[in-house]
Motif scaffolding. Structure first.
Motif, short mmCIF file in Angstrom:
data_model
loop_
_atom_site.label_atom_id
_atom_site.label_comp_id
_atom_site.label_asym_id
_atom_site.label_seq_id
_atom_site.Cartn_x
_atom_site.Cartn_y
_atom_site.Cartn_z
N GLN A 121 21.49 26.73 45.65
CA GLN A 121 20.07 26.94 45.92
C GLN A 121 19.55 28.17 45.18
OE1 GLN A 121 19.47 26.93 50.19
NE2 GLN A 121 19.18 24.72 50.19
N HIS A 122 20.44 29.15 44.98
CA HIS A 122 20.07 30.35 44.25
C HIS A 122 20.22 30.18 42.74
CE1 HIS A 122 19.05 33.51 47.16
NE2 HIS A 122 19.91 32.94 47.99
N GLY A 123 20.60 28.98 42.28
CA GLY A 123 20.73 28.76 40.85
C GLY A 123 21.97 29.38 40.24
N MET A 124 22.99 29.61 41.07
CA MET A 124 24.22 30.25 40.60
C MET A 124 25.22 29.20 40.12
SD MET A 124 24.50 32.98 43.77
CE MET A 124 25.55 34.20 42.99
N ASN A 125 26.22 29.67 39.39
CA ASN A 125 27.25 28.78 38.84
C ASN A 125 28.56 29.01 39.60
OD1 ASN A 125 25.53 27.81 36.70
ND2 ASN A 125 25.82 29.81 35.73
N TRP A 126 29.04 27.97 40.27
CA TRP A 126 30.19 28.08 41.18
C TRP A 126 31.51 28.08 40.42
CZ3 TRP A 126 30.22 29.30 46.18
CH2 TRP A 126 31.39 29.10 46.92
N VAL A 127 32.39 28.99 40.80
CA VAL A 127 33.75 29.07 40.25
C VAL A 127 34.72 28.58 41.32
CG1 VAL A 127 35.53 30.57 39.29
CG2 VAL A 127 33.11 31.03 38.81
N SER A 128 35.46 27.53 41.02
CA SER A 128 36.41 26.97 41.98
C SER A 128 37.68 27.81 42.02
CB SER A 128 36.76 25.53 41.61
OG SER A 128 37.46 25.50 40.38
N LEU A 129 38.59 27.45 42.93
CA LEU A 129 39.84 28.20 43.08
C LEU A 129 40.75 28.04 41.86
CD1 LEU A 129 41.64 29.98 44.84
CD2 LEU A 129 42.49 27.90 45.95
N GLY A 130 40.82 26.83 41.31
CA GLY A 130 41.60 26.62 40.10
C GLY A 130 43.10 26.69 40.31
N LEU A 131 43.57 26.24 41.46
CA LEU A 131 45.00 26.21 41.75
C LEU A 131 45.41 24.84 42.25
CD1 LEU A 131 45.66 29.54 43.71
CD2 LEU A 131 46.61 28.93 41.47
N PRO A 132 46.62 24.37 41.89
CA PRO A 132 47.13 23.15 42.51
C PRO A 132 47.52 23.44 43.95
CG PRO A 132 48.82 24.15 41.15
CD PRO A 132 47.55 24.94 40.91
N PRO A 133 47.63 22.42 44.78
CA PRO A 133 48.01 22.66 46.18
C PRO A 133 49.46 23.08 46.30
CG PRO A 133 47.92 20.32 45.73
CD PRO A 133 47.39 21.00 44.51
N GLY A 134 49.73 24.01 47.22
CA GLY A 134 51.11 24.43 47.49
C GLY A 134 51.51 24.03 48.89
N GLY A 135 52.41 24.78 49.46
CA GLY A 135 52.80 24.53 50.85
C GLY A 135 53.37 23.15 51.09
N GLU A 136 52.80 22.46 52.06
CA GLU A 136 53.34 21.17 52.48
C GLU A 136 52.86 20.00 51.64
OE1 GLU A 136 52.93 20.55 56.65
OE2 GLU A 136 53.73 22.53 57.17
#
Length: 202
Positions: A121-136
């Motif tokens: 809504q603020h016109g910003m550009n989202w940066v994702s986590l960029g990691l594969p899933p770990g753990g289980e």
């Protein structure tokens, strides 16, 4: 290389657990040469907060997950940003998000989606986590893996309800938060460098 890239970490923490996560994000962001990170507790909405956020190249939003949603304090901050939205003062800035809850799931994804929509809504550009899933995610995963909770939109953390902020979130969740901070800072450096190159080419 551009200098003085600033990553603002705008967060609320009810009991201290999310504050640890926020500090980890700031540590990760500040570890990138040419960047600095500023912690901004949104429980105190004042001119200094708005000035810091206006000057930042990226804002990482953080809130605990309460009853499947962001905290009331963070929501009050979000609603108080309406004048910034009117002027599109954060348009073009980078954004990212993180959240923490006592439940392993806790509906944290709902909060990250809300933060991403707030940024949009603020016109910003989202940066994702960029990691594969770990753990289980696999039988070879461990609780020490980055992204052990298997999120993609932002950094998730788990703090059991009977552990204080000196013991939770876990080391893996804090390292995941650091990764997010570094990723945002590196992306901000690339974005600012690209803008400088375009300016010089004109």
């Amino acid at each position: 290389m551009p200098e003085n890239i600033t990553i603002a970490v705008a967060f609320h923490s009810g009991y201290g657990h999310t504050a640890r996560q926020a500090r980890a994000v700031a540590t990760g962001a500040g570890s990138v040469p040419g960047t600095q990170a500023e912690l901004c507790d949104v429980a105190g909405v004042d001119d200094r907060l708005w000035e810091t956020l206006a000057a930042a190249d990226a804002i990482v939003f953080g809130t605990p997950t309460y009853m499947g949603s962001q905290s009331a304090v963070f929501q009050a901050f979000a609603e108080a940003s309406a004048p910034v939205w009117t002027e599109q003062g954060w348009a073009g800035k980078l954004a990212a998000g993180f959240t923490n809850s006592a439940g392993v799931n806790g509906d944290k994804l709902n909060v990250l989606v809300s933060l991403a929509l707030f940024a949009a809504q603020h016109g910003m550009n989202w940066v994702s986590l960029g990691l594969p899933p770990g753990g289980e995610y696999s039988t070879t995963g461990t609780p020490e893996d980055l992204n052990r909770l298997g999120g993609f939109l932002g950094a998730m953390a788990h703090s059991p309800s009977d552990l204080g902020p000196d013991e939770a979130p876990s080391g893996a969740d804090l390292r995941t938060a650091e990764h997010l901070g570094r990723r945002v800072a590196e992306t901000a450096l690339e974005q600012v460098s690209g803008r400088m190159a375009l300016t010089l080419a004109r």
